[in-house]
Motif scaffolding. Sequence first.
Motif, PDB file in Angstrom:
ATOM      1  N   ASP A  10       0.875  -1.172   0.000  1.00 57.07           N
ATOM      2  CA  ASP A  10       0.000   0.000   0.000  1.00 57.07           C
ATOM      3  C   ASP A  10       0.909   1.218   0.000  1.00 57.07           C
ATOM      4  OD1 ASP A  10      -1.699   2.087   0.468  1.00 57.07           O
ATOM      5  OD2 ASP A  10      -2.425   1.367   2.407  1.00 57.07           O
ATOM      6  N   SER A 114      -1.813  10.482  -4.742  1.00 57.42           N
ATOM      7  CA  SER A 114      -2.058   9.357  -5.637  1.00 57.42           C
ATOM      8  C   SER A 114      -3.213   9.645  -6.593  1.00 57.42           C
ATOM      9  CB  SER A 114      -2.405   8.086  -4.844  1.00 57.42           C
ATOM     10  OG  SER A 114      -1.306   7.589  -4.136  1.00 57.42           O
ATOM     11  N   HIS A 115      -3.112   9.043  -7.754  1.00 61.69           N
ATOM     12  CA  HIS A 115      -4.285   8.779  -8.595  1.00 61.69           C
ATOM     13  C   HIS A 115      -4.789   7.441  -8.095  1.00 61.69           C
ATOM     14  CE1 HIS A 115      -6.833   8.234 -12.106  1.00 61.69           C
ATOM     15  NE2 HIS A 115      -6.245   7.077 -12.339  1.00 61.69           N
ATOM     16  N   GLU A 116      -5.884   7.462  -7.356  1.00 64.30           N
ATOM     17  CA  GLU A 116      -6.263   6.302  -6.573  1.00 64.30           C
ATOM     18  C   GLU A 116      -6.981   5.235  -7.386  1.00 64.30           C
ATOM     19  OE1 GLU A 116      -8.508   7.745  -3.291  1.00 64.30           O
ATOM     20  OE2 GLU A 116      -6.825   8.838  -2.399  1.00 64.30           O
ATOM     21  N   ARG A 117      -6.832   4.012  -6.921  1.00 62.74           N
ATOM     22  CA  ARG A 117      -7.563   2.878  -7.477  1.00 62.74           C
ATOM     23  C   ARG A 117      -9.065   3.133  -7.352  1.00 62.74           C
ATOM     24  NH1 ARG A 117      -6.458  -2.901  -7.686  1.00 62.74           N
ATOM     25  NH2 ARG A 117      -4.339  -2.397  -7.017  1.00 62.74           N
ATOM     26  N   ALA A 118      -9.815   2.850  -8.395  1.00 70.13           N
ATOM     27  CA  ALA A 118     -11.259   3.059  -8.359  1.00 70.13           C
ATOM     28  C   ALA A 118     -11.917   2.109  -7.371  1.00 70.13           C
ATOM     29  CB  ALA A 118     -11.850   2.848  -9.754  1.00 70.13           C
ATOM     30  N   ASP A 121     -12.211  -1.858  -7.714  1.00 69.03           N
ATOM     31  CA  ASP A 121     -11.206  -2.356  -8.662  1.00 69.03           C
ATOM     32  C   ASP A 121     -10.242  -3.276  -7.912  1.00 69.03           C
ATOM     33  OD1 ASP A 121      -9.269  -2.829 -10.548  1.00 69.03           O
ATOM     34  OD2 ASP A 121      -8.915  -0.725 -11.041  1.00 69.03           O
ATOM     35  N   ILE A 165      -4.159   1.282 -13.133  1.00 69.49           N
ATOM     36  CA  ILE A 165      -4.886   0.943 -11.909  1.00 69.49           C
ATOM     37  C   ILE A 165      -4.750   2.053 -10.880  1.00 69.49           C
ATOM     38  CG2 ILE A 165      -5.027  -0.712 -10.013  1.00 69.49           C
ATOM     39  CD1 ILE A 165      -3.907  -2.816 -12.021  1.00 69.49           C
ATOM     40  N   ALA A 166      -3.528   2.551 -10.696  1.00 66.65           N
ATOM     41  CA  ALA A 166      -3.263   3.624  -9.740  1.00 66.65           C
ATOM     42  C   ALA A 166      -1.876   4.186 -10.026  1.00 66.65           C
ATOM     43  CB  ALA A 166      -3.342   3.114  -8.303  1.00 66.65           C
ATOM     44  N   HIS A 168       1.187   6.581  -7.829  1.00 70.38           N
ATOM     45  CA  HIS A 168       1.536   7.115  -6.518  1.00 70.38           C
ATOM     46  C   HIS A 168       2.781   7.991  -6.646  1.00 70.38           C
ATOM     47  CE1 HIS A 168      -1.248   4.049  -5.045  1.00 70.38           C
ATOM     48  NE2 HIS A 168      -0.612   3.209  -5.855  1.00 70.38           N
ATOM     49  N   ASN A 180       7.115   8.483  -9.711  1.00 65.45           N
ATOM     50  CA  ASN A 180       5.748   8.008  -9.916  1.00 65.45           C
ATOM     51  C   ASN A 180       5.783   6.487  -9.978  1.00 65.45           C
ATOM     52  OD1 ASN A 180       3.147   7.386 -10.712  1.00 65.45           O
ATOM     53  ND2 ASN A 180       3.374   8.196 -12.793  1.00 65.45           N
ATOM     54  N   GLU A 183       0.896   1.714 -11.369  1.00 63.58           N
ATOM     55  CA  GLU A 183       0.440   0.333 -11.442  1.00 63.58           C
ATOM     56  C   GLU A 183      -0.426   0.158 -12.691  1.00 63.58           C
ATOM     57  OE1 GLU A 183      -0.589  -1.398  -7.370  1.00 63.58           O
ATOM     58  OE2 GLU A 183      -0.958   0.738  -7.056  1.00 63.58           O
TER      59      GLU A 183
END
Length: 228
Positions: A10, A114-118, A121, A165-166, A168, A180, A183
């Motif tokens: 994580d 982060s561009h977070e996981r939806a 998902d 997916i994400a 970070h 960066n 994923e």
Amino acid sequence: MTRRTDAHPDLARPDAEAPFFSTWDVGTPERQRQTVEAIARTWVSRPWPARGLKSYHVYTGHDGRTLMHHSQWADEQAYEAFVKTHRQERNDEIDTAVPGIRRLGLDRYRYHRSHERAAGDDRTAGLIAAVRIDFAPEAADRRADWIDLVLKGLAEDPDGHRELIAAHFHLSTDGGHVLNYAEWTDAGAYDRALAAPTTAAWEQVRAFPGLRGTAVGRYEHALGLVPG
């Protein structure tokens, strides 16, 4: 005790205020495999070394020669204590099993955004793209602004990054770059995103003042170690 896990880390966990990344050059795909197994044997045969170490993960490079290491520490003091008491004996055992490893350096970071996981998902990343973005010294204080632009671009182009997916974003503590940890579902998905037509938002990202260049490493998760 130390437990081996297949679960990915994580990257945004709040108790890991000192995330570190480093790279080893081991030379060949076979030596990659041997080194991962040597790391696993060395660590699992010993107690977990410190409460301040939250997890340790190793990734094999698609170049067939490198390993990326990601360790999540509560703070830098916990890492420095580990170096004084535990690191050398572990490295010595690994080096005995696989002589000639070249350790290329360690970078220290602070997690930023982060561009977070939806929601819902549950896909597992088949590719980790470790993207290093270098900045001129005078742009060090504007790295967060650049990350904001990237996140804006991702939000405006959800279809073009459906297989991401994400992502970070970490700020290096020396002020020089951003990492960066992205994923992706697989390498093909990443290649398709790179080949897609550019947008105005991505032109802003690429033309950001003080941006010096980028370097990408492609990896697959090979080993997770956690307290157990």
